[in-house]
Design an enzyme around this catalytic site. Structure first.
Site, mmCIF file in Angstrom:
data_model
loop_
_atom_site.group_PDB
_atom_site.id
_atom_site.type_symbol
_atom_site.label_atom_id
_atom_site.label_comp_id
_atom_site.label_asym_id
_atom_site.label_seq_id
_atom_site.Cartn_x
_atom_site.Cartn_y
_atom_site.Cartn_z
ATOM 1 C CE LYS A 15 70.871 17.675 54.942
ATOM 2 N NZ LYS A 15 72.167 17.446 55.631
ATOM 3 N NE ARG A 90 74.226 14.396 50.233
ATOM 4 C CZ ARG A 90 73.442 13.930 51.195
ATOM 5 N NH1 ARG A 90 72.144 13.841 51.011
ATOM 6 N NH2 ARG A 90 73.955 13.568 52.344
ATOM 7 N NE ARG A 124 73.167 10.782 62.097
ATOM 8 C CZ ARG A 124 73.011 11.393 60.928
ATOM 9 N NH1 ARG A 124 72.344 12.529 60.861
ATOM 10 N NH2 ARG A 124 73.552 10.909 59.839
ATOM 11 N NE ARG A 157 73.154 7.364 58.180
ATOM 12 C CZ ARG A 157 72.864 8.520 57.603
ATOM 13 N NH1 ARG A 157 71.818 9.222 58.003
ATOM 14 N NH2 ARG A 157 73.615 8.999 56.639
ATOM 15 N NE ARG A 168 77.670 10.913 55.560
ATOM 16 C CZ ARG A 168 76.953 10.812 56.693
ATOM 17 N NH1 ARG A 168 77.461 10.184 57.726
ATOM 18 N NH2 ARG A 168 75.770 11.337 56.764
HETATM 19 P P1 AMP Z 1 72.028 11.284 54.166
HETATM 20 O O1 AMP Z 1 71.132 10.380 54.958
HETATM 21 O O2 AMP Z 1 71.271 12.416 53.531
HETATM 22 O O3 AMP Z 1 73.231 11.751 54.932
HETATM 23 O O4 AMP Z 1 72.584 10.402 52.931
HETATM 24 C C1 AMP Z 1 73.353 9.245 53.153
HETATM 25 C C2 AMP Z 1 74.087 8.867 51.871
HETATM 26 O O5 AMP Z 1 73.150 8.598 50.822
HETATM 27 C C3 AMP Z 1 75.005 9.948 51.300
HETATM 28 O O6 AMP Z 1 76.288 9.954 51.907
HETATM 29 C C4 AMP Z 1 75.068 9.537 49.829
HETATM 30 O O7 AMP Z 1 75.911 8.416 49.637
HETATM 31 C C5 AMP Z 1 73.626 9.093 49.574
HETATM 32 N N1 AMP Z 1 72.753 10.199 49.143
HETATM 33 C C6 AMP Z 1 71.689 10.723 49.831
HETATM 34 N N2 AMP Z 1 71.118 11.723 49.155
HETATM 35 C C7 AMP Z 1 71.835 11.862 48.008
HETATM 36 C C8 AMP Z 1 71.747 12.753 46.896
HETATM 37 N N3 AMP Z 1 70.805 13.713 46.823
HETATM 38 N N4 AMP Z 1 72.655 12.604 45.897
HETATM 39 C C9 AMP Z 1 73.608 11.646 45.942
HETATM 40 N N5 AMP Z 1 73.754 10.788 46.965
HETATM 41 C C10 AMP Z 1 72.875 10.887 48.001
#
Ligand code: AMP
Length: 210
Positions: A15, A90, A124, A157, A168
């Site tokens: 994404k 999400r 990554r 990360r 996740r």
């Molecule tokens: P990402 O970079 O999109 O993989 O997000 C990393 C982490 O941020 C996720 O594992 C969640 O803990 C939190 N997070 C990101 N976007 C959301 C969302 N829309 N709703 C809830 N938690 C989020």
């Protein structure tokens, strides 16, 4: 051309990478809740302090915090702005809140199998400063360990370690997967197989967006 696009798909499905390419080529603004939250954690803001523990374990940050954050961001943009939503919504609750504020004209679902996702996430590397994303084998930086764009030191990360990645993916299946049906019912879902080279996938993404 579609102007309000949700990118769906599990963590590691591309994404961020595909969203970035849409921004570069067509001038979209990408709103990534993950990037916003990581910045909040780095800066130690009130939101960052609340979000940190959830993120470290791979759990979702509570809906009310995320919905308030996105509402504010969307309101700060002009109505005609082309927006890519990356990592948001999400949950169905987040999707309903988004739908009240913006008319979504495309939900693009990147479909990738679990083994490939685990491989992509654990290999990554991300830039903590400009959020650029690399893969040690498929998309390595020109100089090992450093961002091509801003020369910062790249990081793994903390939530890209295998154990957290598995959590996740579980959270994705439980909370986010229902959004595929949600947008299918609204008639604006397009699913793309997100496996292949970045450019091969981008060719399919462009077809859906234009
Ligand atoms: P990402 O970079 O999109 O993989 O997000 C990393 C982490 O941020 C996720 O594992 C969640 O803990 C939190 N997070 C990101 N976007 C959301 C969302 N829309 N709703 C809830 N938690 C989020």
């Amino acid at each position: 051309m579609k102007t309000k696009i949700v990118l769906l798909g599990p963590p590691g499905s591309g994404k961020g990478t595909q969203g970035e390419k849409l921004c570069e080529q067509y001038g979209f603004v990408k709103l990534s809740t993950g990037d916003m939250l990581r910045e909040a954690v780095r800066k130690g803001t009130a939101l960052g302090v609340k979000a940190d523990g959830y993120m470290k374990s791979g759990a979702l940050v509570p809906n009310d915090l995320i919905i308030a954050l996105m509402k504010e961001k969307i309101t700060s943009l002009d109505e005609g702005t082309g927006i890519i939503f990356d990592g948001f919504p999400r949950t169905v609750e987040q999707a309903n809140a988004l739908g009240e504020q913006v008319h979504i004209d495309l939900a693009l679902n990147l479909d990738v199998n679990d083994q490939e996702l685990i491989d992509r996430l654990t290999k990554r590397r991300t830039c903590p400063k400009c959020n650029a994303v690399y893969h040690l084998e498929y998309n390595p930086p020109k100089r090992a360990g450093f961002c091509d764009k801003c020369r910062s030191v790249l990081e793994l990360r903390s939530d890209d370690r295998e154990e957290t990645v598995r959590n996740r993916l579980k959270v994705y299946r439980e909370s986010t997967l229902p959004l595929i049906k949600y947008y299918e019912k609204k008639g604006n879902l397009v699913t793309i197989e997100g496996v292949g080279s970045i450019d091969e996938i981008f060719a399919k993404v462009k077809k859906a967006v234009l």
